[in-house]
Scaffold this motif. Structure first.
Motif, PDB file in Angstrom:
ATOM      1  N   LYS A 140       0.823  -1.215   0.000  1.00  0.00           N
ATOM      2  CA  LYS A 140       0.000   0.000   0.000  1.00  0.00           C
ATOM      3  C   LYS A 140       0.849   1.254   0.000  1.00  0.00           C
ATOM      4  N   VAL A 141       1.980   1.213   0.669  1.00  0.00           N
ATOM      5  CA  VAL A 141       2.849   2.392   0.741  1.00  0.00           C
ATOM      6  C   VAL A 141       3.952   2.352  -0.317  1.00  0.00           C
ATOM      7  N   GLY A 142       3.888   1.358  -1.218  1.00  0.00           N
ATOM      8  CA  GLY A 142       4.843   1.287  -2.311  1.00  0.00           C
ATOM      9  C   GLY A 142       6.230   0.839  -1.914  1.00  0.00           C
ATOM     10  N   GLU A 143       6.343   0.062  -0.848  1.00  0.00           N
ATOM     11  CA  GLU A 143       7.651  -0.400  -0.371  1.00  0.00           C
ATOM     12  C   GLU A 143       7.671  -1.926  -0.278  1.00  0.00           C
ATOM     13  N   GLN A 144       7.221  -2.578  -1.367  1.00  0.00           N
ATOM     14  CA  GLN A 144       7.161  -4.047  -1.362  1.00  0.00           C
ATOM     15  C   GLN A 144       8.516  -4.695  -1.148  1.00  0.00           C
ATOM     16  N   ALA A 145       9.568  -3.998  -1.584  1.00  0.00           N
ATOM     17  CA  ALA A 145      10.906  -4.581  -1.490  1.00  0.00           C
ATOM     18  C   ALA A 145      11.280  -4.921  -0.055  1.00  0.00           C
ATOM     19  N   MET A 146      10.697  -4.220   0.901  1.00  0.00           N
ATOM     20  CA  MET A 146      11.016  -4.478   2.301  1.00  0.00           C
ATOM     21  C   MET A 146      10.490  -5.830   2.762  1.00  0.00           C
ATOM     22  N   MET A 147       9.539  -6.401   1.999  1.00  0.00           N
ATOM     23  CA  MET A 147       8.981  -7.706   2.366  1.00  0.00           C
ATOM     24  C   MET A 147       9.531  -8.841   1.520  1.00  0.00           C
ATOM     25  N   GLN A 148      10.419  -8.554   0.608  1.00  0.00           N
ATOM     26  CA  GLN A 148      10.877  -9.586  -0.322  1.00  0.00           C
ATOM     27  C   GLN A 148      11.632 -10.708   0.379  1.00  0.00           C
ATOM     28  N   GLU A 149      12.621 -10.348   1.175  1.00  0.00           N
ATOM     29  CA  GLU A 149      13.435 -11.376   1.831  1.00  0.00           C
ATOM     30  C   GLU A 149      12.622 -12.154   2.857  1.00  0.00           C
ATOM     31  N   ALA A 150      11.824 -11.447   3.650  1.00  0.00           N
ATOM     32  CA  ALA A 150      11.029 -12.129   4.669  1.00  0.00           C
ATOM     33  C   ALA A 150      10.029 -13.087   4.030  1.00  0.00           C
ATOM     34  N   SER A 151       9.403 -12.668   2.949  1.00  0.00           N
ATOM     35  CA  SER A 151       8.424 -13.537   2.279  1.00  0.00           C
ATOM     36  C   SER A 151       9.093 -14.740   1.655  1.00  0.00           C
ATOM     37  N   ARG A 152      10.251 -14.547   1.066  1.00  0.00           N
ATOM     38  CA  ARG A 152      10.965 -15.669   0.447  1.00  0.00           C
ATOM     39  C   ARG A 152      11.336 -16.715   1.497  1.00  0.00           C
ATOM     40  N   LEU A 153      11.867 -16.255   2.622  1.00  0.00           N
ATOM     41  CA  LEU A 153      12.240 -17.198   3.681  1.00  0.00           C
ATOM     42  C   LEU A 153      11.018 -17.917   4.241  1.00  0.00           C
ATOM     43  N   TRP A 154       9.942 -17.181   4.408  1.00  0.00           N
ATOM     44  CA  TRP A 154       8.729 -17.768   4.979  1.00  0.00           C
ATOM     45  C   TRP A 154       8.164 -18.838   4.053  1.00  0.00           C
ATOM     46  N   LEU A 155       8.117 -18.553   2.769  1.00  0.00           N
ATOM     47  CA  LEU A 155       7.540 -19.505   1.810  1.00  0.00           C
ATOM     48  C   LEU A 155       8.438 -20.728   1.613  1.00  0.00           C
ATOM     49  N   SER A 156       9.727 -20.558   1.797  1.00  0.00           N
ATOM     50  CA  SER A 156      10.646 -21.685   1.597  1.00  0.00           C
ATOM     51  C   SER A 156      10.714 -22.611   2.804  1.00  0.00           C
ATOM     52  N   CYS A 157      10.077 -22.245   3.895  1.00  0.00           N
ATOM     53  CA  CYS A 157      10.077 -23.098   5.084  1.00  0.00           C
ATOM     54  C   CYS A 157       9.078 -24.245   4.898  1.00  0.00           C
ATOM     55  N   PRO A 158       9.513 -25.497   4.915  1.00  0.00           N
ATOM     56  CA  PRO A 158       8.615 -26.635   4.651  1.00  0.00           C
ATOM     57  C   PRO A 158       7.431 -26.706   5.609  1.00  0.00           C
ATOM     58  N   SER A 159       7.625 -26.339   6.870  1.00  0.00           N
ATOM     59  CA  SER A 159       6.533 -26.456   7.839  1.00  0.00           C
ATOM     60  C   SER A 159       5.397 -25.477   7.547  1.00  0.00           C
ATOM     61  N   ASN A 160       5.674 -24.404   6.823  1.00  0.00           N
ATOM     62  CA  ASN A 160       4.625 -23.439   6.511  1.00  0.00           C
ATOM     63  C   ASN A 160       3.735 -23.880   5.358  1.00  0.00           C
ATOM     64  N   SER A 161       4.216 -24.805   4.540  1.00  0.00           N
ATOM     65  CA  SER A 161       3.465 -25.211   3.349  1.00  0.00           C
ATOM     66  C   SER A 161       2.168 -25.924   3.694  1.00  0.00           C
ATOM     67  N   THR A 162       2.049 -26.427   4.900  1.00  0.00           N
ATOM     68  CA  THR A 162       0.831 -27.138   5.300  1.00  0.00           C
ATOM     69  C   THR A 162      -0.166 -26.220   6.007  1.00  0.00           C
ATOM     70  N   LEU A 163       0.185 -24.970   6.201  1.00  0.00           N
ATOM     71  CA  LEU A 163      -0.683 -24.049   6.920  1.00  0.00           C
ATOM     72  C   LEU A 163      -1.814 -23.557   6.032  1.00  0.00           C
ATOM     73  N   VAL A 164      -2.963 -23.369   6.639  1.00  0.00           N
ATOM     74  CA  VAL A 164      -4.077 -22.750   5.923  1.00  0.00           C
ATOM     75  C   VAL A 164      -3.704 -21.290   5.634  1.00  0.00           C
ATOM     76  N   GLY A 165      -3.800 -20.892   4.387  1.00  0.00           N
ATOM     77  CA  GLY A 165      -3.420 -19.540   4.015  1.00  0.00           C
ATOM     78  C   GLY A 165      -2.050 -19.459   3.360  1.00  0.00           C
ATOM     79  N   PHE A 166      -1.360 -20.585   3.255  1.00  0.00           N
ATOM     80  CA  PHE A 166      -0.050 -20.589   2.602  1.00  0.00           C
ATOM     81  C   PHE A 166      -0.177 -20.128   1.148  1.00  0.00           C
ATOM     82  N   GLY A 167      -1.209 -20.618   0.463  1.00  0.00           N
ATOM     83  CA  GLY A 167      -1.417 -20.228  -0.926  1.00  0.00           C
ATOM     84  C   GLY A 167      -1.688 -18.740  -1.073  1.00  0.00           C
ATOM     85  N   THR A 168      -2.388 -18.164  -0.107  1.00  0.00           N
ATOM     86  CA  THR A 168      -2.679 -16.736  -0.168  1.00  0.00           C
ATOM     87  C   THR A 168      -1.401 -15.915  -0.023  1.00  0.00           C
TER      88      THR A 168
END
Length: 310
Positions: free
Chosen positions: A124-152
């Motif tokens: 919303k504030v045009g600073e998506q780059a600040m979430m790039q590394e955190a999102s990449r690490l979060w999505l690459s964690c195997p335990s998160n892939s089974t969570l409801v909302g992972f696809g979102t």
């Protein structure tokens, strides 16, 4: 940032279900009370700093709650969601992610709803780059892939982070890799690939020919001319007001005045004179108003001229 307040309220209330769990300790009850207070301060009273401070107190109190209690994580996430919203309202959104990481030691352990809110906030504030590394690490964690909302989370990361930043190859790798397999169906994968390809094609299109764009001199002349037109119309409006104040209703064509006011309303309220497309309408309206001016005031001035001549 205030437009997203209702979303936070729904998030906060969704954690109210913990009240239906088996008996609460007095300490946990106090923390739940802080959660409700923070939500009320944020949503009802709009005291954002007080709401954030209340979330901080609640999170500090959670340190003494047994981690084995299933309600611990839910209450903590609820307080963090409200805290993020309060920071956004205080225009301190830059510190939202670092604040979350103070309460979750690793980025991979951040709850789904908090990840979703952070991506949307920084988008919303045009600073998506600040979430790039955190999102990449979060999505690459195997335990998160089974969570409801992972696809979102994967979808938000793709649409609001990778593609806007121009990382098309990484976007394709996400879709075709393990994350895409866990997050999307085959149809969704194909749709996502088509979307990435379309955005890439658009970004590679040649910019418009500079020779076809208006020169700064021409643009400045047009804007200044429009400003002169607006000033003249305002002067007409002031004269109309004085005329109405000084003459009786029976001596003045009120229907024409009403029509003039309607035109002026359309001009000043419903149209943007800074837009090039509106200049033609301004010119036409100016001509109409000139005609109305002549029909309303010409007899008046002729009478004055005639009396002076005598």
């Amino acid at each position: 940032m205030r437009s997203s307040s209702s979303a936070s309220l729904s998030h906060a209330r969704s954690f109210g279900s913990v009240r239906q769990s088996p008996p609460l300790t007095s300490h946990l009850t106090q923390i739940l009370s802080l959660l409700d207070t923070a939500a009320e301060l944020l949503m009802v009273h709009r005291h954002f700093q007080a709401a954030f401070d209340t979330c901080e107190r609640g999170l500090a109190s959670l340190v003494n709650v047994e981690l084995e209690d299933s309600r611990h994580g839910e209450i903590k996430a609820g307080l963090c969601l409200l805290g993020i919203q309060a920071l956004a309202e205080l225009n301190q959104w830059r510190g939202a992610l670092s604040w979350i990481l103070q309460h979750y030691e690793r980025q991979e352990t951040i709850p789904v709803k908090i990840m979703q809110m952070c991506i949307l906030l920084y988008t919303k504030v045009g600073e998506q780059a600040m979430m790039q590394e955190a999102s990449r690490l979060w999505l690459s964690c195997p335990s998160n892939s089974t969570l409801v909302g992972f696809g979102t989370v994967a979808e938000l990361y793709l649409l609001h982070v990778l593609v806007p930043l121009g990382h098309m190859e990484e976007a394709r790798e996400l879709i075709l890799g393990e994350v895409g397999t866990n997050a999307f169906t085959e149809d969704q994968k194909q749709t996502a690939l088509d979307f990435v390809g379309e955005k890439e094609s658009q970004s590679q299109e040649l910019p418009p020919n500079p020779s076809q764009s208006p020169s700064p001199e021409t643009t400045g002349h047009t804007v200044s001319h429009q400003g002169a037109v607006i000033q003249r119309l305002k002067a007409i409006l002031r004269v109309l007001y004085r005329r109405l104040s000084l003459t009786g209703a029976g001596e003045f064509p009120l229907r024409r005045v009403f029509l003039a006011i309607v035109f002026l309303y359309l001009l000043f309220v419903r149209m943007d004179p800074a837009l090039p497309s509106s200049f033609l309408w301004i010119s036409k309206l100016l001509q109409i108003l000139k005609q109305m001016w002549n029909s309303m005031f010409a007899p008046y001035y002729q009478a004055i001229t005639h009396s002076k001549g005598q």
